[in-house]
Design a protein around this motif. Structure first.
Motif, mmCIF file in Angstrom:
data_model
loop_
_atom_site.group_PDB
_atom_site.id
_atom_site.type_symbol
_atom_site.label_atom_id
_atom_site.label_comp_id
_atom_site.label_asym_id
_atom_site.label_seq_id
_atom_site.Cartn_x
_atom_site.Cartn_y
_atom_site.Cartn_z
ATOM 1 N N THR A 138 0.808 -1.216 0.000
ATOM 2 C CA THR A 138 0.000 0.000 0.000
ATOM 3 C C THR A 138 0.842 1.267 0.000
ATOM 4 O O THR A 138 0.343 2.321 -0.365
ATOM 5 N N SER A 139 2.102 1.214 0.405
ATOM 6 C CA SER A 139 2.936 2.411 0.464
ATOM 7 C C SER A 139 3.480 2.767 -0.921
ATOM 8 O O SER A 139 3.974 1.918 -1.646
ATOM 9 N N LYS A 144 13.852 2.847 -5.282
ATOM 10 C CA LYS A 144 13.655 2.126 -6.543
ATOM 11 C C LYS A 144 13.867 0.621 -6.357
ATOM 12 O O LYS A 144 13.087 -0.199 -6.845
ATOM 13 N N ALA A 145 14.929 0.257 -5.628
ATOM 14 C CA ALA A 145 15.211 -1.165 -5.394
ATOM 15 C C ALA A 145 14.075 -1.809 -4.601
ATOM 16 O O ALA A 145 13.648 -2.929 -4.912
ATOM 17 N N ARG A 146 13.590 -1.102 -3.603
ATOM 18 C CA ARG A 146 12.496 -1.643 -2.797
ATOM 19 C C ARG A 146 11.215 -1.751 -3.639
ATOM 20 O O ARG A 146 10.461 -2.714 -3.514
ATOM 21 N N GLU A 152 7.887 -7.558 -7.745
ATOM 22 C CA GLU A 152 8.066 -9.014 -7.885
ATOM 23 C C GLU A 152 7.211 -9.764 -6.865
ATOM 24 O O GLU A 152 6.550 -10.744 -7.184
ATOM 25 N N LYS A 153 7.215 -9.280 -5.614
ATOM 26 C CA LYS A 153 6.436 -9.929 -4.570
ATOM 27 C C LYS A 153 4.937 -9.763 -4.837
ATOM 28 O O LYS A 153 4.153 -10.679 -4.603
ATOM 29 N N LYS A 154 4.538 -8.601 -5.349
ATOM 30 C CA LYS A 154 3.123 -8.372 -5.649
ATOM 31 C C LYS A 154 2.665 -9.309 -6.758
ATOM 32 O O LYS A 154 1.553 -9.841 -6.702
#
Length: 188
Positions: A138-139, A144-146, A152-154
C-alpha cells in the motif's frame, strides 16, 4: 541412540520448548549417523521452525526426495532415498510459506500437492492471507530497489490470490479490505 523414532521424539521435545536450534541439532545428528529422515521427521522439524520461517530451507531437500526434479537435472544423479509426498508435510510447509509471504514457494508446493493428488486447503490459506497480507503493497514511498522487489512480490501474491480464487489483477479487479469489517470471523 540410533532409532529414527528416538530422534523424532527428541526433535518434538525441542519443538515443545521452542528450541528450534536444538531440534535442528538432533536433525543434523541423525544425518551424520546416516539415518534418513522420514515424513514425520520433516513435519516435526517444520513445527519447530514455523515461527521463524526456517522450514523453507528444507523445501529443496523435501522436493528432491518427493521426486520433483529441477529443470535440466540428471535423473541418475545420486540422491537420498525417495520420500512419498505427504499431505500433512506439504500442507504445513505451504501454510508456513503463506504466513511468511513467500507466495512463489507456496504456489510451488501447492503444485506439487496437486501433481500428487493431495488436496490443498484453500480455505485455510485464504484465511491466512486475509489475516496477514491483505493490506500489502500500500505504500507509494520507497526506494527504486524496494519498489522493484515489491513489484516481484506483488506479482507472486497476485498469482497466489488467483489460485485461491480471490479477486485479483488477473480478473481485472483490485481487491481491498473494507475498514471496520471483521473478515477473520468469516473463516472461523
Amino acid at each position: 541412540m540410533s532409532s529414527v523414532v528416538s530422534y523424532n521424539i527428541l526433535i518434538d521435545g525441542c519443538t515443545m520448548v521452542v528450541d528450534s536450534a536444538g531440534a535442528l541439532e538432533y536433525f543434523n545428528e541423525r544425518r551424520s549417523r546416516e539415518i534418513a529422515p522420514t515424513k514425520i521427521s520433516y513435519t516435526t522439524l517444520m513445527k519447530a521452525f514455523s515461527i521463524s520461517g526456517e522450514a523453507l530451507l528444507l523445501w529443496n531437500e523435501i522436493k528432491e526426495r518427493c521426486g520433483v526434479k529441477k529443470e535440466g537435472e540428471d535423473s541418475n544423479s545420486p540422491s537420498p532415498p525417495p520420500l512419498g509426498p505427504d499431505e500433512g508435510l506439504l500442507d504445513t510447509l505451504a501454510g508456513i510459506c503463506v504466513r511468511a509471504a513467500f507466495f512463489r514457494k507456496a504456489l510451488e508446493i501447492v503444485a506439487c500437492m496437486e501433481e500428487n493428488g493431495i488436496p490443498s486447503n484453500k480455505t485455510k490459506y485464504t484465511r491466512i492471507y486475509v489475516e496477514m497480507h491483505s493490506r500489502m503493497f500500500t505504500s507509494k514511498h520507497a526506494s527504486k530497489a524496494r519498489q522493484d522487489r515489491r513489484i516481484e512480490k506483488k506479482n507472486a501474491a497476485e498469482a497466489f490470490k488467483f489460485w485461491l480464487g480471490l479477486p485479483n489483477s488477473y480478473n481485472g479487479s483490485e481487491w481491498r479490505l473494507e475498514p471496520g469489517v471483521d473478515y477473520a470471523s468469516d473463516f472461523a
